[in-house]
Motif scaffolding. Structure first.
Motif, PDB file in Angstrom:
ATOM      1  N   PRO A  10       0.828  -1.210   0.000  1.00 25.55           N
ATOM      2  CA  PRO A  10       0.000   0.000   0.000  1.00 25.55           C
ATOM      3  C   PRO A  10       0.864   1.262   0.000  1.00 25.55           C
ATOM      4  O   PRO A  10       2.036   1.230   0.381  1.00 25.55           O
ATOM      5  CB  PRO A  10      -0.816  -0.121   1.284  1.00 25.55           C
ATOM      6  CG  PRO A  10      -0.058  -1.069   2.140  1.00 25.55           C
ATOM      7  CD  PRO A  10       0.714  -1.964   1.233  1.00 25.55           C
ATOM      8  N   GLN A  74      -4.363 -10.926  -3.771  1.00 28.28           N
ATOM      9  CA  GLN A  74      -4.131  -9.516  -3.446  1.00 28.28           C
ATOM     10  C   GLN A  74      -5.023  -9.047  -2.308  1.00 28.28           C
ATOM     11  O   GLN A  74      -4.589  -8.267  -1.461  1.00 28.28           O
ATOM     12  CB  GLN A  74      -4.299  -8.620  -4.671  1.00 28.28           C
ATOM     13  CG  GLN A  74      -3.909  -7.166  -4.400  1.00 28.28           C
ATOM     14  CD  GLN A  74      -2.454  -7.003  -3.943  1.00 28.28           C
ATOM     15  OE1 GLN A  74      -1.539  -7.516  -4.569  1.00 28.28           O
ATOM     16  NE2 GLN A  74      -2.243  -6.288  -2.849  1.00 28.28           N
ATOM     17  N   ASP A  78      -3.583  -7.452   1.030  1.00 27.79           N
ATOM     18  CA  ASP A  78      -4.064  -6.168   1.550  1.00 27.79           C
ATOM     19  C   ASP A  78      -4.437  -6.296   3.022  1.00 27.79           C
ATOM     20  O   ASP A  78      -4.114  -5.419   3.834  1.00 27.79           O
ATOM     21  CB  ASP A  78      -5.266  -5.668   0.746  1.00 27.79           C
ATOM     22  CG  ASP A  78      -4.920  -5.253  -0.678  1.00 27.79           C
ATOM     23  OD1 ASP A  78      -3.717  -5.076  -0.987  1.00 27.79           O
ATOM     24  OD2 ASP A  78      -5.864  -5.131  -1.492  1.00 27.79           O
TER      25      ASP A  78
END
Length: 90
Positions: A10, A74, A78
């Motif tokens: 991120p 993903q 995350d």
């Protein structure tokens, strides 16, 4: 089992000068200035979904018990980065 894709860190992680180095299959060692080291990984479940994992050491316990699994690698990455932010960064 199919291996998950590499994570896309991120924005906040890059801003903190974080590094994610491979530490095994679907496992990354996270380091950043003034923060403790941690490991994140993802594991594929028998139903083909993905679970995130956060540990302080390779042999240590998972710091968070996953309540949910995720449809894509993903999404699980995350969640693992978010756990790192909540449990290590804050």
């Amino acid at each position: 089992m199919e291996q998950g894709k590499s994570p896309t860190p991120p924005f906040w992680f890059r801003q903190r000068q974080g590094k994610a180095e491979p530490a095994g299959p679907d496992t990354y060692r996270l380091t950043a200035p003034n923060l403790g080291e941690a490991l994140i990984s993802i594991q594929q479940t028998t139903n083909g979904r993905w679970l995130p994992v956060l540990k302080r050491t390779a042999e240590g316990p998972n710091l968070v018990e996953a309540g949910d699994d995720f449809a894509t690698p993903q999404e699980a990455w995350d969640a693992a980065f978010e756990w790192y932010r909540v449990h290590i960064v804050v």
